[in-house]
Structure formats: C-alpha cells, structure tokens
Scaffold this motif. Structure first.
Motif, short mmCIF file in Angstrom:
data_model
loop_
_atom_site.label_atom_id
_atom_site.label_comp_id
_atom_site.label_asym_id
_atom_site.label_seq_id
_atom_site.Cartn_x
_atom_site.Cartn_y
_atom_site.Cartn_z
N LEU A 8 -10.44 -1.06 -0.40
CA LEU A 8 -11.25 0.16 -0.50
C LEU A 8 -11.09 0.90 -1.83
N GLU A 9 -10.08 0.52 -2.62
CA GLU A 9 -9.90 1.14 -3.95
C GLU A 9 -9.83 0.03 -5.00
N PRO A 10 -10.97 -0.66 -5.24
CA PRO A 10 -10.96 -1.85 -6.11
C PRO A 10 -10.60 -1.55 -7.57
N ASP A 11 -10.65 -0.25 -7.94
CA ASP A 11 -10.19 0.11 -9.30
C ASP A 11 -8.67 0.14 -9.37
N LYS A 12 -7.99 0.21 -8.21
CA LYS A 12 -6.53 0.31 -8.19
C LYS A 12 -5.83 -0.95 -7.69
N CYS A 13 -6.60 -1.83 -7.02
CA CYS A 13 -5.99 -3.01 -6.39
C CYS A 13 -6.95 -4.18 -6.45
N ARG B 25 -2.05 7.76 6.01
CA ARG B 25 -3.20 8.13 5.17
C ARG B 25 -3.39 7.12 4.04
N GLU B 26 -2.33 6.77 3.33
CA GLU B 26 -2.48 5.85 2.20
C GLU B 26 -2.93 4.46 2.65
N VAL B 27 -2.38 3.98 3.77
CA VAL B 27 -2.80 2.67 4.28
C VAL B 27 -4.29 2.70 4.63
N LYS B 28 -4.72 3.78 5.28
CA LYS B 28 -6.13 3.92 5.67
C LYS B 28 -7.04 4.00 4.42
N GLU B 29 -6.66 4.84 3.44
CA GLU B 29 -7.47 5.01 2.23
C GLU B 29 -7.59 3.71 1.43
N GLU B 30 -6.50 2.96 1.39
CA GLU B 30 -6.46 1.79 0.50
C GLU B 30 -6.93 0.51 1.17
N THR B 31 -6.74 0.40 2.51
CA THR B 31 -7.03 -0.87 3.21
C THR B 31 -7.98 -0.72 4.40
N PRO C 63 0.85 -1.19 0.00
CA PRO C 63 0.00 0.00 0.00
C PRO C 63 0.89 1.25 0.00
N GLY C 64 0.41 2.32 -0.60
CA GLY C 64 1.21 3.54 -0.65
C GLY C 64 0.68 4.48 -1.70
N GLY C 65 1.32 5.62 -1.81
CA GLY C 65 0.87 6.61 -2.79
C GLY C 65 1.82 7.78 -2.86
N HIS C 66 1.32 8.87 -3.40
CA HIS C 66 2.15 10.05 -3.59
C HIS C 66 2.17 10.92 -2.34
MG MG Z 1 -3.47 5.86 -2.82
#
Ligand code: MG
Ligand code: 8DG
Ligand code: MG
Length: 142
Positions: free
Chosen positions: A106-111, A55-61, A39-42
């Motif tokens: 939580l972001e099934p379009d990305k993962c 933030r990225e871990v929370k948004e994605e998982t 998990p991660g991001g910009h």
């Molecule tokens: Mg992200």
C-alpha cells in the motif's frame, strides 16, 4: 550539554508471524534504502505500542492483526546513513486476524513489496537493526 537538537526517535516494528514465516519487505525509504525489514513506523504521540504496530501494519500491508505482544527492544545508532540516525525500536509480534488475508503493497514509494520468509531463510541485506537482532540468535517464534 543541551545544545544538540537531535534526539533519538521511537520506532515500532512488527513481526507478523504465519507458521514458520515472517512478513518482510525491501525498503525504498531513505533510511535503510534497499534493505529488508519488517512493517513498522514511528510511534505517534499518545499511541500504545500495540496501536502503533496495528496501525503501521494496516497502512503498509492492508493486513488486520491480532494477539499483538511486545517481544524485545533495541537501541540502534545508524551511522551509515547520510545523516546519523538514532532509534529506540520496539519489536512487537502479532498474527493475522484472518489467515487467508493477502498482504498488499500500500506504500509502493516506501516498499518494493511484501513476502513471507522463513526465519532461517531471510533475504539479504537485512535492515541493520533486524540484522543485529538476527545475529544475536533472537527468534520471534516461541
Ligand atoms: Mg509507515
Ligand atoms: P511513518 O511516517 O509511517 O510513521 O514512518 P515509516 O516511514 O513507516 O517509518 P519506518 O522508517 O518504516 O520505521 C521507523 C523507524 O523504525 C525506522 O526508520 C527505524 C526503526 N526500525 C528498526 N527496525 C525496523 C524494521 O524492521 N522495520 C521498520 N519499519 N522500522 C524499523 O529499527
Ligand atoms: Mg514503515
């Protein structure tokens, strides 16, 4: 000099460690599509690395993490992408605030989904920056 409008970006990736395992998901994003990554991001303007990883871990998982710490940094020139990408990637490590909490996609379009994998038994193919780190003998476990 100065005419190249492209610039390196800063990525923050998180090793969420649980016992001997780390959380990994198959990417569906254009960069590194179909490869397995953390998990991660910009990094956003004004953010600390710890804030970005949290933030990225929370948004994605959906997971809440604690004990967030820097582990390593890599310079990644991704030439195999449609357009070349250049990332300086900050790798952070953290643990679950609640060890019982289950990751959600939580972001099934990305993962494609999140799973725990032991470091010696990671899925393939890994996202190139993670593959390079793994091949160097790096381990996120102390
Ligand atoms: Mg992200
Ligand atoms: P955002 O819009 O939510 O900020 O970004 P994202 O869509 O979640 O970005 P990302 O591609 O997941 O992560 C940003 C960049 O970080 C990625 O394109 C390249 C770099 N990066 C690595 N290794 C890893 C990794 O293992 N996981 C993730 N997620 N990103 C990584 O170099
Ligand atoms: Mg991401």
């Amino acid at each position: 000099m100065g005419s190249d409008l492209r610039a390196p970006k800063v990525g923050v990736a998180a090793f969420v460690v649980r016992e001997k395992s780390v959380l990994i998901g198959k990417r569906l994003s254009s960069t590194g599509n179909s490869t397995y990554a953390l998990p991660g991001g910009h990094l956003e303007f004004g953010e600390t690395w710890e804030e970005c990883a949290t933030r990225e871990v929370k948004e994605e998982t959906g997971l809440d993490v604690k004990k967030i710490e820097f582990v390593t940094v890599t310079n990644n020139i991704l030439k195999s992408e449609t357009t070349p990408k250049h990332y300086v990637t900050i790798f952070m490590r953290c643990v679950l605030a609640d060890p019982q909490q289950i990751p959600q996609n939580l972001e099934p379009d990305k993962c494609a989904g999140w799973e725990w994998y032991e470091w010696e038994n990671l899925p393939k193919p890994l996202f190139q920056p993670l593959e390079t780190l793994f091949e160097s003998g790096f381990t996120p476990f102390t």
